[in-house]
Structure formats: structure tokens, C-alpha cells
Design a protein around this motif. Structure first.
Motif, mmCIF file in Angstrom:
data_model
loop_
_atom_site.group_PDB
_atom_site.id
_atom_site.type_symbol
_atom_site.label_atom_id
_atom_site.label_comp_id
_atom_site.label_asym_id
_atom_site.label_seq_id
_atom_site.Cartn_x
_atom_site.Cartn_y
_atom_site.Cartn_z
ATOM 1 N N ILE A 103 0.716 -1.333 0.059
ATOM 2 C CA ILE A 103 -0.327 0.232 0.258
ATOM 3 C C ILE A 103 0.864 1.056 0.117
ATOM 4 C CG2 ILE A 103 -1.639 1.164 1.312
ATOM 5 C CD1 ILE A 103 -3.153 -1.169 2.780
ATOM 6 N N LEU A 116 1.886 2.037 -3.654
ATOM 7 C CA LEU A 116 1.501 2.404 -4.638
ATOM 8 C C LEU A 116 0.626 3.805 -3.941
ATOM 9 C CD1 LEU A 116 -1.488 -0.145 -4.555
ATOM 10 C CD2 LEU A 116 -0.214 0.198 -6.252
ATOM 11 N N MET A 160 -7.074 8.960 -5.741
ATOM 12 C CA MET A 160 -7.306 8.565 -7.135
ATOM 13 C C MET A 160 -7.799 10.191 -7.434
ATOM 14 S SD MET A 160 -10.363 6.594 -7.710
ATOM 15 C CE MET A 160 -11.767 7.265 -7.044
ATOM 16 N N PHE A 185 -4.482 5.878 -11.331
ATOM 17 C CA PHE A 185 -4.526 4.319 -11.557
ATOM 18 C C PHE A 185 -4.045 3.606 -9.838
ATOM 19 C CE2 PHE A 185 -2.483 -0.546 -12.303
ATOM 20 C CZ PHE A 185 -4.406 -1.186 -12.212
ATOM 21 N N PHE A 186 -2.731 4.556 -10.375
ATOM 22 C CA PHE A 186 -2.444 3.850 -8.407
ATOM 23 C C PHE A 186 -3.191 4.380 -7.336
ATOM 24 C CE2 PHE A 186 1.855 3.213 -11.006
ATOM 25 C CZ PHE A 186 1.598 2.222 -11.070
ATOM 26 N N ALA A 219 -6.653 4.695 -7.739
ATOM 27 C CA ALA A 219 -7.151 3.362 -7.478
ATOM 28 C C ALA A 219 -7.598 2.495 -6.600
ATOM 29 C CB ALA A 219 -7.999 3.466 -8.829
ATOM 30 N N MET A 220 -5.763 1.766 -7.289
ATOM 31 C CA MET A 220 -5.651 1.006 -6.383
ATOM 32 C C MET A 220 -5.611 0.750 -4.772
ATOM 33 S SD MET A 220 -5.755 -1.705 -8.566
ATOM 34 C CE MET A 220 -4.379 -2.850 -7.359
ATOM 35 N N VAL A 221 -5.062 1.273 -4.216
ATOM 36 C CA VAL A 221 -4.612 2.306 -2.432
ATOM 37 C C VAL A 221 -6.326 2.276 -2.269
ATOM 38 C CG1 VAL A 221 -4.139 3.874 -1.515
ATOM 39 C CG2 VAL A 221 -2.745 3.824 -2.892
ATOM 40 N N LEU A 255 -8.767 0.681 -3.205
ATOM 41 C CA LEU A 255 -9.453 -0.886 -3.259
ATOM 42 C C LEU A 255 -8.756 -1.476 -2.609
ATOM 43 C CD1 LEU A 255 -9.901 -1.115 -6.928
ATOM 44 C CD2 LEU A 255 -11.570 -0.584 -5.760
ATOM 45 N N ASN A 256 -7.758 -1.343 -2.448
ATOM 46 C CA ASN A 256 -6.830 -2.283 -1.265
ATOM 47 C C ASN A 256 -7.527 -2.062 0.087
ATOM 48 O OD1 ASN A 256 -4.154 -4.162 -2.233
ATOM 49 N ND2 ASN A 256 -4.706 -2.433 -3.301
ATOM 50 N N ARG A 278 -10.820 -3.522 0.526
ATOM 51 C CA ARG A 278 -10.624 -4.545 0.883
ATOM 52 C C ARG A 278 -10.158 -5.398 2.284
ATOM 53 N NH1 ARG A 278 -6.061 -9.056 0.695
ATOM 54 N NH2 ARG A 278 -5.171 -7.209 -0.028
#
Length: 227
Positions: A59, A62, A127, A212-213, A215-217, A219-220, A223
Motif C-alpha cells: 500500500i 502504491l 485517486m 490508476f495507482f 484507485a488501487m490504494v 480498492l486495497n 478489501r
């Protein structure tokens, strides 16, 4: 006196029994109390992974990628839009002062809303701010710079709180070097890559990867279900 009261009470109780009068059970009877047994955990919570050193290092990497890819693009674009280095310096000064003030307010925000909401808000801004920079307008530039600073103070402070909660003290000697090693690798590549994408593709193409990175932060974070 106590003997007389006790005798009178016994007489009344006996008369009630002979008359068929049944006293209602008190409301505090243990049969009427709710069960103190904790409900079983929901399946959604049971399958959530427990974050460890590699999870937090990922994390952090990212987050670092979003900031590193935009670190050198922001001043170049600000100079293009404002055309005067003095104005660029003034904008940076104002954003830095607002970021410093926001850092002092984050503990109060955590106490009011909880660290999960503060980090989720910061991850969302992480994001969104590259998309504001991608507009290539003066308004989008200033909003993107402010958003980058706001996302940093929200995520950095709450991230440290999560590390202290989920990483045991004996594991910090492995977790922190891993985190900074991965982050330093990103900072060695990200600034140059950001400028390369900005010059070759333009502001929109250069900001797709940071968004994009970011958004990955987010989403993780969702999750893991961190609170």
C-alpha cells in the motif's frame, strides 16, 4: 418491629397463595435478560485477510507511486499555466501552508469521524487529484495541488496508526526497512517517468497512471476492511 413486619408479610403471602394469586415475576429475572453470547462473525468478516508487513509495504508503494509520478510534473505544468516563477512560488507557499494546517487538524478529524473514514477520504482524493491536474487548466492545477497535499496528510498519519496496530513490535525491524526499500525504488523511477510521460503523451496520458495507482490504494483499503 422487624419481626412484626416479617410476620405480616408471611400472612399476606399465605393469603395470596390460598386465593390463587400469582405474583408476576420481576422484570430483572434472569430468564428475561437478553443473551450475552456474542453473535457469530459474518462470513464477509471471516474471510478478510489480516494485513502484514508485505501488505502495508504494498500500500505504501502504491501511495508513493502516485506522489512520485506527479512530483516533477506539477511544477512544470504550473509554470506553463502561470507563466511566472514568482506566481508558482506563491501557489506552492499557499498550498504548503494549507497542508501544514491540515496536518494539525487530522487528529481532530480522526477523533470525530474515525481513522477509517479519514484514510478512505484521503485515498479517494489520492485517486481524484491526478484527474484534476489532467484538465490542464489553472483551476484544475490549483485544485490538484491542494488535493495532493490533502491526500498526503490524511493517508500518511492514519497509515502510521494502522502500522502500529497491526504490526507487532518484533516485526517492525522487518516491516519498516521493507516499506522504505520499496518506496525508495519508486521514488528513484517515478519523477523521471512522470516527466517522460508528460512530454511524450501530454498531461492526460501522464495522469492516467497516478490515478490508476490511487484507485488501487482505495480498492486495497476497502478489501482489507480496516477501521
Amino acid at each position: 418491629m422487624m419481626t412484626q413486619r416479617s410476620t405480616a408479610h408471611d400472612k399476606i403471602s399465605g393469603a395470596n397463595r390460598r386465593a390463587g394469586v400469582v405474583r408476576a415475576r420481576p422484570a430483572w429475572d434472569h430468564d428475561h435478560l437478553p443473551s450475552m453470547t456474542a453473535p457469530p462473525p459474518s462470513p464477509a468478516l471471516a474471510v478478510r485477510p489480516s494485513p502484514g508487513p508485505w501488505t502495508f509495504a504494498g500500500i505504501y508503494t502504491l501511495e508513493s507511486a502516485v506522489r512520485a509520478l506527479t512530483a516533477t510534473v506539477i511544477p512544470l505544468q504550473a509554470l506553463y499555466l502561470l507563466e511566472q516563477p514568482r506566481l508558482v512560488s506563491l501557489v506552492y507557499l499557499a498550498v504548503s501552508a494549507a497542508s501544514l494546517l491540515g496536518g494539525f487538524l487530522i487528529p481532530f478529524a480522526i477523533a470525530r469521524f474515525g481513522r477509517g473514514k479519514v484514510y478512505g477520504f484521503g485515498a479517494t482524493v489520492l485517486m481524484v487529484f491526478p484527474l484534476l491536474l489532467a484538465t490542464h487548466t489553472l483551476e484544475g492545477q490549483i485544485a490538484g495541488m491542494a488535493g495532493r497535499a490533502l491526500a498526503s496528510v490524511c493517508t500518511v498519519i492514519t497509515f502510521q496508526l494502522y502500522v502500529m496496530d497491526y504490526i507487532a513490535k518484533k516485526d517492525l525491524v522487518r516491516s519498516e526497512p521493507l516499506r522504505f526499500q520499496m518506496g525508495s525504488l519508486i521514488w528513484a523511477i517515478g519523477p523521471a517517468l512522470g516527466v517522460y510521460l508528460y512530454e511524450r503523451i501530454g498531461p492526460v496520458g501522464a495522469m492516467v497512471l497516478p490515478a490508476f495507482f490511487g484507485a488501487m490504494v482505495l480498492l486495497n483499503f476497502l478489501r482489507l476492511g480496516l477501521e
